[in-house]
Structures are given as structure tokens and as C-alpha cells.
Write a protein that holds these residues in place. Structure first.
Motif, PDB file in Angstrom:
ATOM      1  N   ARG A   1      37.954  -3.403  15.983  1.00 24.36           N
ATOM      2  CA  ARG A   1      37.248  -2.598  16.976  1.00 24.36           C
ATOM      3  C   ARG A   1      35.902  -2.187  16.416  1.00 24.36           C
ATOM      4  O   ARG A   1      35.689  -2.180  15.209  1.00 24.36           O
ATOM      5  CB  ARG A   1      38.053  -1.388  17.415  1.00 24.36           C
ATOM      6  CG  ARG A   1      38.262  -0.343  16.349  1.00 24.36           C
ATOM      7  CD  ARG A   1      39.152   0.801  16.883  1.00 24.36           C
ATOM      8  NE  ARG A   1      39.338   1.826  15.892  1.00 24.36           N
ATOM      9  CZ  ARG A   1      38.608   2.939  15.804  1.00 24.36           C
ATOM     10  NH1 ARG A   1      37.651   3.177  16.671  1.00 24.36           N
ATOM     11  NH2 ARG A   1      38.837   3.827  14.859  1.00 24.36           N
ATOM     12  N   VAL A   2      34.999  -1.829  17.308  1.00 26.09           N
ATOM     13  CA  VAL A   2      33.680  -1.355  16.900  1.00 26.09           C
ATOM     14  C   VAL A   2      33.825   0.048  16.335  1.00 26.09           C
ATOM     15  O   VAL A   2      34.403   0.932  16.970  1.00 26.09           O
ATOM     16  CB  VAL A   2      32.687  -1.353  18.085  1.00 26.09           C
ATOM     17  CG1 VAL A   2      31.355  -0.743  17.662  1.00 26.09           C
ATOM     18  CG2 VAL A   2      32.478  -2.758  18.616  1.00 26.09           C
TER      19      VAL A   2
ATOM     20  N   GLU B   1      51.011  -6.444  -1.614  1.00 25.11           N
ATOM     21  CA  GLU B   1      51.510  -5.391  -2.498  1.00 25.11           C
ATOM     22  C   GLU B   1      51.647  -4.049  -1.798  1.00 25.11           C
ATOM     23  O   GLU B   1      51.912  -3.035  -2.429  1.00 25.11           O
ATOM     24  CB  GLU B   1      50.576  -5.257  -3.708  1.00 25.11           C
ATOM     25  CG  GLU B   1      50.342  -6.568  -4.439  1.00 25.11           C
ATOM     26  CD  GLU B   1      51.634  -7.275  -4.796  1.00 25.11           C
ATOM     27  OE1 GLU B   1      52.388  -6.733  -5.621  1.00 25.11           O
ATOM     28  OE2 GLU B   1      51.894  -8.362  -4.234  1.00 25.11           O
ATOM     29  N   GLY B   2      51.429  -4.038  -0.480  1.00 25.10           N
ATOM     30  CA  GLY B   2      51.562  -2.803   0.290  1.00 25.10           C
ATOM     31  C   GLY B   2      50.292  -1.983   0.395  1.00 25.10           C
ATOM     32  O   GLY B   2      50.302  -0.903   0.973  1.00 25.10           O
ATOM     33  N   ASN B   3      49.178  -2.467  -0.163  1.00 27.03           N
ATOM     34  CA  ASN B   3      47.903  -1.764  -0.072  1.00 27.03           C
ATOM     35  C   ASN B   3      47.244  -2.051   1.273  1.00 27.03           C
ATOM     36  O   ASN B   3      47.365  -3.149   1.808  1.00 27.03           O
ATOM     37  CB  ASN B   3      46.943  -2.253  -1.170  1.00 27.03           C
ATOM     38  CG  ASN B   3      47.504  -2.084  -2.560  1.00 27.03           C
ATOM     39  OD1 ASN B   3      47.822  -0.980  -2.982  1.00 27.03           O
ATOM     40  ND2 ASN B   3      47.634  -3.190  -3.270  1.00 27.03           N
ATOM     41  N   THR B   4      46.506  -1.084   1.793  1.00 27.00           N
ATOM     42  CA  THR B   4      45.718  -1.287   3.003  1.00 27.00           C
ATOM     43  C   THR B   4      44.346  -1.814   2.613  1.00 27.00           C
ATOM     44  O   THR B   4      43.725  -1.313   1.675  1.00 27.00           O
ATOM     45  CB  THR B   4      45.578   0.032   3.783  1.00 27.00           C
ATOM     46  OG1 THR B   4      46.879   0.503   4.141  1.00 27.00           O
ATOM     47  CG2 THR B   4      44.739  -0.147   5.036  1.00 27.00           C
ATOM     48  N   LEU B   5      43.883  -2.834   3.342  1.00 24.34           N
ATOM     49  CA  LEU B   5      42.552  -3.402   3.147  1.00 24.34           C
ATOM     50  C   LEU B   5      41.784  -3.306   4.453  1.00 24.34           C
ATOM     51  O   LEU B   5      42.321  -3.590   5.521  1.00 24.34           O
ATOM     52  CB  LEU B   5      42.634  -4.883   2.772  1.00 24.34           C
ATOM     53  CG  LEU B   5      43.303  -5.250   1.467  1.00 24.34           C
ATOM     54  CD1 LEU B   5      43.403  -6.767   1.342  1.00 24.34           C
ATOM     55  CD2 LEU B   5      42.528  -4.682   0.298  1.00 24.34           C
ATOM     56  N   GLY B   6      40.516  -2.922   4.365  1.00 20.89           N
ATOM     57  CA  GLY B   6      39.644  -2.942   5.525  1.00 20.89           C
ATOM     58  C   GLY B   6      38.876  -4.252   5.562  1.00 20.89           C
ATOM     59  O   GLY B   6      38.440  -4.749   4.517  1.00 20.89           O
TER      60      GLY B   6
ATOM     61  N   VAL C   1      33.715  -9.877   6.049  1.00 18.60           N
ATOM     62  CA  VAL C   1      34.087 -11.192   6.564  1.00 18.60           C
ATOM     63  C   VAL C   1      33.097 -11.553   7.677  1.00 18.60           C
ATOM     64  O   VAL C   1      32.563 -10.671   8.347  1.00 18.60           O
ATOM     65  CB  VAL C   1      35.543 -11.229   7.094  1.00 18.60           C
ATOM     66  CG1 VAL C   1      36.539 -10.938   5.976  1.00 18.60           C
ATOM     67  CG2 VAL C   1      35.753 -10.241   8.235  1.00 18.60           C
ATOM     68  N   PRO C   2      32.839 -12.847   7.895  1.00 14.74           N
ATOM     69  CA  PRO C   2      31.861 -13.229   8.924  1.00 14.74           C
ATOM     70  C   PRO C   2      32.259 -12.799  10.338  1.00 14.74           C
ATOM     71  O   PRO C   2      31.422 -12.372  11.113  1.00 14.74           O
ATOM     72  CB  PRO C   2      31.796 -14.755   8.825  1.00 14.74           C
ATOM     73  CG  PRO C   2      32.331 -15.092   7.487  1.00 14.74           C
ATOM     74  CD  PRO C   2      33.303 -14.005   7.132  1.00 14.74           C
ATOM     75  N   ASP C   3      33.544 -12.920  10.675  1.00 15.80           N
ATOM     76  CA  ASP C   3      34.019 -12.616  12.027  1.00 15.80           C
ATOM     77  C   ASP C   3      35.390 -11.970  11.924  1.00 15.80           C
ATOM     78  O   ASP C   3      36.401 -12.649  11.757  1.00 15.80           O
ATOM     79  CB  ASP C   3      34.090 -13.899  12.856  1.00 15.80           C
ATOM     80  CG  ASP C   3      34.484 -13.664  14.301  1.00 15.80           C
ATOM     81  OD1 ASP C   3      35.151 -12.649  14.601  1.00 15.80           O
ATOM     82  OD2 ASP C   3      34.141 -14.507  15.145  1.00 15.80           O
ATOM     83  N   VAL C   4      35.427 -10.653  12.010  1.00 18.07           N
ATOM     84  CA  VAL C   4      36.678  -9.920  11.795  1.00 18.07           C
ATOM     85  C   VAL C   4      37.743 -10.288  12.835  1.00 18.07           C
ATOM     86  O   VAL C   4      38.924 -10.370  12.505  1.00 18.07           O
ATOM     87  CB  VAL C   4      36.429  -8.392  11.731  1.00 18.07           C
ATOM     88  CG1 VAL C   4      36.053  -7.825  13.076  1.00 18.07           C
ATOM     89  CG2 VAL C   4      37.620  -7.661  11.154  1.00 18.07           C
TER      90      VAL C   4
ATOM     91  N   GLY D   1      20.477  -3.095  14.986  1.00 15.71           N
ATOM     92  CA  GLY D   1      20.814  -3.892  16.155  1.00 15.71           C
ATOM     93  C   GLY D   1      22.176  -4.560  16.082  1.00 15.71           C
ATOM     94  O   GLY D   1      22.505  -5.367  16.941  1.00 15.71           O
ATOM     95  N   THR D   2      22.967  -4.234  15.063  1.00 13.19           N
ATOM     96  CA  THR D   2      24.307  -4.812  14.967  1.00 13.19           C
ATOM     97  C   THR D   2      25.365  -3.742  15.191  1.00 13.19           C
ATOM     98  O   THR D   2      25.092  -2.546  15.116  1.00 13.19           O
ATOM     99  CB  THR D   2      24.573  -5.460  13.583  1.00 13.19           C
ATOM    100  OG1 THR D   2      24.492  -4.462  12.559  1.00 13.19           O
ATOM    101  CG2 THR D   2      23.583  -6.579  13.302  1.00 13.19           C
ATOM    102  N   GLU D   3      26.554  -4.219  15.499  1.00 16.80           N
ATOM    103  CA  GLU D   3      27.725  -3.353  15.587  1.00 16.80           C
ATOM    104  C   GLU D   3      28.589  -3.610  14.362  1.00 16.80           C
ATOM    105  O   GLU D   3      28.704  -4.746  13.913  1.00 16.80           O
ATOM    106  CB  GLU D   3      28.547  -3.668  16.839  1.00 16.80           C
ATOM    107  CG  GLU D   3      27.827  -3.369  18.119  1.00 16.80           C
ATOM    108  CD  GLU D   3      28.632  -3.771  19.347  1.00 16.80           C
ATOM    109  OE1 GLU D   3      28.405  -3.158  20.397  1.00 16.80           O
ATOM    110  OE2 GLU D   3      29.470  -4.697  19.261  1.00 16.80           O
ATOM    111  N   GLU D   4      29.172  -2.548  13.842  1.00 18.35           N
ATOM    112  CA  GLU D   4      30.095  -2.702  12.723  1.00 18.35           C
ATOM    113  C   GLU D   4      31.518  -2.713  13.269  1.00 18.35           C
ATOM    114  O   GLU D   4      31.959  -1.757  13.882  1.00 18.35           O
ATOM    115  CB  GLU D   4      29.926  -1.573  11.710  1.00 18.35           C
ATOM    116  CG  GLU D   4      30.781  -1.787  10.476  1.00 18.35           C
ATOM    117  CD  GLU D   4      30.113  -1.270   9.223  1.00 18.35           C
ATOM    118  OE1 GLU D   4      28.894  -1.442   9.071  1.00 18.35           O
ATOM    119  OE2 GLU D   4      30.837  -0.702   8.406  1.00 18.35           O
ATOM    120  N   TRP D   5      32.188  -3.837  13.062  1.00 17.66           N
ATOM    121  CA  TRP D   5      33.570  -4.026  13.482  1.00 17.66           C
ATOM    122  C   TRP D   5      34.462  -3.891  12.266  1.00 17.66           C
ATOM    123  O   TRP D   5      34.126  -4.379  11.187  1.00 17.66           O
ATOM    124  CB  TRP D   5      33.756  -5.420  14.067  1.00 17.66           C
ATOM    125  CG  TRP D   5      33.222  -5.568  15.455  1.00 17.66           C
ATOM    126  CD1 TRP D   5      31.922  -5.661  15.835  1.00 17.66           C
ATOM    127  CD2 TRP D   5      33.994  -5.651  16.651  1.00 17.66           C
ATOM    128  NE1 TRP D   5      31.831  -5.800  17.197  1.00 17.66           N
ATOM    129  CE2 TRP D   5      33.094  -5.796  17.718  1.00 17.66           C
ATOM    130  CE3 TRP D   5      35.363  -5.631  16.916  1.00 17.66           C
ATOM    131  CZ2 TRP D   5      33.509  -5.905  19.037  1.00 17.66           C
ATOM    132  CZ3 TRP D   5      35.773  -5.744  18.229  1.00 17.66           C
ATOM    133  CH2 TRP D   5      34.861  -5.878  19.279  1.00 17.66           C
TER     134      TRP D   5
END
Length: 128
Positions: free
Chosen positions: A84-85, A110-115, A62-65, A98-102
Motif C-alpha cells: 500500500r502507499v 526465521e520469524g523476523n518481519t521484513l519491510g 525492491v523495484p516493484d513491491v 513526484g513518487t509514491e512510497e509503497w
């Protein structure tokens, strides 16, 4: 070789169609019921929501978490873990240098976890 399709469990195809259509800002591309198959196109990779599939942990860019999570809170989506980073990309090996992964984690209909993942420049001292 390239990734063609990923599958995710969905007990209720209609409910999953509504949830994922809103999350992805896209309409599903095909539904076959029976046997219980719902497809979305994610930039050339098919996302299959299927009654018979096991639950998977999917990571969606996503562009901005932080903004995405705030919008999802407004829709009463369960937030499993706040943004969070996770990692700083110094060398460009797994993401733009040079980027951070958030990351944040949510629960789908349906009860599934999505990142949810964003790779963004680090905040400067003058920027919150």
C-alpha cells in the motif's frame, strides 16, 4: 560516516541462507559456522544473519513491491501486510519528488518481519 553492516537474527543458518538467497537473488558472500554467522552484500552494506543477534526490522528496496509480493505468495512466504502507499514524496526530502512510497511486510524464514519498499510514480487515471 556510512552504514557498514546490519544484523538480523537467524536460528537456522541453512534455512536463512536459502530464504535470503531467493529473496535477494544473490548468493551469500561468507559463512562462519561456528560461531553461526552468514553474510550477504547489499550494495556495499553487509547483511549479517547471526544466531546470537536480536530480531531487527529491515526495509529492503525492491523495484516493484506489488510484483515482489505476488512472487513471494507463490513461494508460500507469509505476507504480514499487503502493499500500500505509505507516503507521497512531494518535495524530494525522503525520496524522489513526484513518487509514491509503497510498502509491504513479510515474515522471513526465521520469524523476523521484513519491510519491502518501492518508490514509484503514482498511477495515472488511465493506468491501474
Amino acid at each position: 560516516m556510512r552504514l557498514v553492516q546490519v544484523a538480523q537474527h537467524a536460528s537456522d543458518l541453512q534455512r536463512a541462507a536459502e530464504f535470503y538467497s531467493a529473496l535477494l537473488s544473490a548468493r551469500y558472500t561468507a559463512v562462519f559456522d561456528p560461531p553461526g554467522l552468514l553474510f550477504f552484500d547489499l550494495d556495499g552494506v553487509r547483511l549479517l544473519l547471526e544466531q546470537g543477534a536480536p530480531s531487527s526490522l529491515l526495509y529492503l528496496g525492491v523495484p516493484d513491491v506489488k510484483r515482489t509480493v505476488e512472487q513471494l505468495k507463490g513461494r508460500e512466504v507469509e505476507i504480514v501486510a499487503e502493499p500500500r502507499v505509505i507516503f507521497s514524496h512531494d518535495d524530494g526530502l525522503l525520496g524522489p519528488a513526484g513518487t509514491e512510497e509503497w510498502m509491504a511486510f513479510i515474515r522471513d524464514s526465521e520469524g523476523n518481519t521484513l519491510g519491502l519498499v518501492s518508490q514509484i510514480p503514482p498511477a495515472s487515471p488511465s493506468r491501474p
